[in-house]
Design a protein around this motif. Structure first.
Motif, PDB file in Angstrom:
ATOM      1  N   CYS A 426       9.405 -41.841  35.227  1.00 35.18           N
ATOM      2  CA  CYS A 426       8.037 -41.564  35.656  1.00 35.18           C
ATOM      3  C   CYS A 426       7.855 -41.549  37.171  1.00 35.18           C
ATOM      4  CB  CYS A 426       7.074 -42.579  35.032  1.00 35.18           C
ATOM      5  SG  CYS A 426       6.895 -42.363  33.246  1.00 35.18           S
ATOM      6  N   SER A 427       8.908 -41.760  37.885  1.00 38.18           N
ATOM      7  CA  SER A 427       8.800 -41.768  39.345  1.00 38.18           C
ATOM      8  C   SER A 427       8.274 -40.421  39.848  1.00 38.18           C
ATOM      9  CB  SER A 427      10.170 -42.055  39.969  1.00 38.18           C
ATOM     10  OG  SER A 427      10.089 -42.012  41.384  1.00 38.18           O
ATOM     11  N   LYS A 429       5.624 -38.887  38.831  1.00 39.39           N
ATOM     12  CA  LYS A 429       4.859 -38.158  37.815  1.00 39.39           C
ATOM     13  C   LYS A 429       3.457 -38.731  37.674  1.00 39.39           C
ATOM     14  CE  LYS A 429       8.567 -36.478  34.768  1.00 39.39           C
ATOM     15  NZ  LYS A 429       9.727 -36.824  35.612  1.00 39.39           N
ATOM     16  N   ASP A 431       0.140 -39.971  35.539  1.00 42.17           N
ATOM     17  CA  ASP A 431      -0.007 -40.725  34.300  1.00 42.17           C
ATOM     18  C   ASP A 431      -0.146 -39.772  33.132  1.00 42.17           C
ATOM     19  OD1 ASP A 431      -2.004 -43.582  35.483  1.00 42.17           O
ATOM     20  OD2 ASP A 431       0.035 -42.901  35.940  1.00 42.17           O
ATOM     21  N   THR A 433       1.733 -38.590  28.929  1.00 42.66           N
ATOM     22  CA  THR A 433       2.792 -38.680  27.921  1.00 42.66           C
ATOM     23  C   THR A 433       3.728 -37.489  28.071  1.00 42.66           C
ATOM     24  OG1 THR A 433       1.236 -39.777  26.419  1.00 42.66           O
ATOM     25  CG2 THR A 433       3.267 -38.904  25.456  1.00 42.66           C
ATOM     26  N   TYR A 434       5.037 -37.766  28.045  1.00 39.17           N
ATOM     27  CA  TYR A 434       6.030 -36.727  28.285  1.00 39.17           C
ATOM     28  C   TYR A 434       7.147 -36.788  27.236  1.00 39.17           C
ATOM     29  CZ  TYR A 434       3.915 -36.544  32.947  1.00 39.17           C
ATOM     30  OH  TYR A 434       3.034 -36.435  33.998  1.00 39.17           O
ATOM     31  N   TYR A 444       8.098 -40.502  26.527  1.00 37.89           N
ATOM     32  CA  TYR A 444       7.754 -41.500  27.533  1.00 37.89           C
ATOM     33  C   TYR A 444       6.259 -41.486  27.814  1.00 37.89           C
ATOM     34  CZ  TYR A 444      12.768 -41.471  28.544  1.00 37.89           C
ATOM     35  OH  TYR A 444      14.133 -41.559  28.444  1.00 37.89           O
ATOM     36  N   CYS A 446       3.784 -42.606  31.010  1.00 37.06           N
ATOM     37  CA  CYS A 446       3.808 -42.981  32.417  1.00 37.06           C
ATOM     38  C   CYS A 446       2.465 -43.580  32.803  1.00 37.06           C
ATOM     39  CB  CYS A 446       4.101 -41.764  33.295  1.00 37.06           C
ATOM     40  SG  CYS A 446       5.698 -40.979  32.939  1.00 37.06           S
ATOM     41  N   THR A 451       7.550 -46.606  33.705  1.00 34.05           N
ATOM     42  CA  THR A 451       8.035 -45.843  32.561  1.00 34.05           C
ATOM     43  C   THR A 451       8.062 -46.713  31.308  1.00 34.05           C
ATOM     44  OG1 THR A 451       9.432 -44.506  34.005  1.00 34.05           O
ATOM     45  CG2 THR A 451       9.938 -44.460  31.660  1.00 34.05           C
ATOM     46  N   SER A 453       9.050 -46.333  27.133  1.00 35.83           N
ATOM     47  CA  SER A 453       9.754 -45.470  26.190  1.00 35.83           C
ATOM     48  C   SER A 453       9.335 -45.774  24.759  1.00 35.83           C
ATOM     49  CB  SER A 453      11.265 -45.674  26.329  1.00 35.83           C
ATOM     50  OG  SER A 453      11.965 -44.867  25.421  1.00 35.83           O
TER      51      SER A 453
END
Length: 474
Positions: A426-427, A429, A431, A433-434, A444, A446, A451, A453
């Motif tokens: 998530c660095s 990125k 906020d 959901t990915y 993930y 964020c 991060t 998981s």
């Protein structure tokens, strides 16, 4: 002047005799007969004055013809179902075909050609007349989805057009009242777009029941309510579509007259297993909750099972979505009660929709012995709310905190939990959901650059179109 007053008086008298102008359509399920006592349910248990319309679920299809599903549909249950009209001669009965477990391949085959459609329609006319139903309810779930090809969207419209014409011809030739054609339709935007020519079928169908439930459940990675009225304050992406208001207005705004639209009211809740100490909406989850002792389906409890759970659970109110939930241990349940029904009917009347559809009559506390709230507490209140001419003041619950056994507690916050294997994902990125680019069963979340998981439940894959775990697409 005297004639005008006379006609006004007759109109008022007629309205009083007929009751509410709103439809209250209730489904009966022919598998409720297999539940253990005292939850076993048959047509003889139905109060014929509770609903304006009763829909028998479900018939099936064989060789492009309508067919019974259960062994005793024709010999026992159909006659018992129609006998209810002897006690209430205003009651309208329909037969539903389809349902979640219906094989959509049989619909695709039937709808693909004019000859097959005619075979089906002719069989429906004969079957409905033989067993004295007033119409057919089309509950194919769903054209254009779950293995149904894109062309089924248009084929569904053609089927309704041809069926309507056949029903008109039959009524003219026999002198009998014309058979009704209704449909139960999806509430999710993606499924609606894939499956229905909205404006066209809106002109043809007598009414449309929108299944405004199953928005969230054990298939999701986090807790969410089965049937929220409004969008939640934390809903992101496609999740903002997963609520009753959006679904009803989407159908209306795309061409279906409001008076033809019925809003779905569930008499059941969805249960989810909590996977952390967090308990509010959006808390991490790990699949469907335990099966109820009577309905015996993981992640699904009848209202009469929920109300017994509430006696020892913490009960909370989701203020932005106007629905309750409860939790105890790792069991989490999003359900409806008379309070959420009040908010929903207030909204329904403000939007001038045609009424309510209940799934199902046999999931309410029909005996009145489980919940000690009288017989059919949810549907009885729904009927009262629809029939009243007084403004609905949806002021409940006044206390928006959680309570357990009568005492108040503070709702538990539900931030995502960690740690996670990939703490750098998530660095940089925003906020949200990915998807995990390397594994479709994982994703993930964020939050503030951190991060978290998660893994989807067994058999499900992460679907970026809804930012949720979903069944694999065919």
């Amino acid at each position: 002047m005297r004639k005008v007053l006379l006609w006004m008086g007759l109109a008022i008298l007629l309205q009083l005799q007929l009751g509410s102008a709103y439809k209250l359509v209730c489904y009966f399920t022919n598998w409720a007969q297999y539940r253990p006592d005292p939850a076993k349910y048959s047509p003889n248990n139905i109060d014929p004055y509770l609903c304006t319309h009763l829909i028998y679920a479900f018939a099936t299809m064989k060789e492009n013809k309508i067919a019974p599903f259960e062994w005793n549909d024709e010999s026992r249950f159909f006659p018992e179902f129609q006998a209810l009209k002897k006690r209430n001669n205003r009651l309208v009965t329909l037969l539903a075909i389809g349902g979640w477990n219906f094989d959509m391949k049989t619909f695709t085959q039937m709808a693909a050609s004019q000859a097959n459609r005619k075979t089906f329609i002719d069989s429906v006319v004969a079957y409905l007349r033989k067993f004295e139903f007033d119409g057919i309810d089309l509950d194919f779930e769903y054209p254009g989805s779950r293995g149904s090809p894109p062309e089924d969207k248009h084929h569904f419209t053609i089927l309704i057009q041809e069926m309507l014409e056949a029903f008109k011809v039959e009524a003219t030739s026999t002198g009998k009242p014309q058979l009704l054609i209704t449909a139960a339709v999806a509430a999710g935007k993606g499924t609606i777009d894939a499956g229905y020519e909205i404006a066209e079928i809106g002109k043809l169908l007598d009414f449309i029941s929108v299944m405004t439930y199953d928005f969230h459940g054990g298939w999701d990675p986090v807790t969410g309510h089965n049937s929220p009225l409004y969008q939640g304050s934390t809903d992101q992406g496609d999740m903002k579509y997963f609520n009753s208001k959006y679904a009803m207005e989407y159908w209306n705004n795309n061409g279906v007259p409001a008076e033809k639209l019925l809003m779905g009211f569930p008499t059941y809740g969805r249960t989810i297993k909590l996977s952390s100490s967090a308990t509010s909406v959006g808390a991490p989850a790990s699949g469907a909750g335990s099966a109820g002792p009577y309905t015996r389906e993981a992640g699904f409890w009848a209202y009469y099972e929920i109300c017994t759970f509430l006696r020892s659970a913490s009960v909370c109110w989701i203020n932005d979505q106007k629905v309750p939930y409860a939790y105890k241990g790792n069991e989490w349940a999003g359900f409806d009660n008379v309070c959420s029904y009040k908010h929903k009917v207030k909204y329904l009347k403000e939007k001038k929709f045609g009424g309510a559809m209940v799934w199902t009559i046999d999931l309410d506390d029909f005996l009145g012995t489980f919940c000690n709230e009288g017989k059919y507490p949810l549907i009885t209140e729904l009927k009262r709310l629809l029939e009243t001419n007084e403004p609905i003041v949806a002021d409940c619950p006044k206390d928006q905190s959680c309570y357990t056994g009568g005492g108040t507690t503070t709702p538990t916050p539900s931030p995502p939990t960690g740690p996670t294997p990939n703490n750098k994902f998530c660095s940089g990125k925003e906020d949200g959901t990915y998807a995990d680019p390397a594994d479709r069963t994982k994703f993930y979340m964020c939050a503030g650059g951190r991060t978290y998981s998660f893994s989807c439940p067994t058999t499900l894959l992460f679907d970026e179109s809804c930012t949720c775990c979903n069944y694999p697409k065919y």
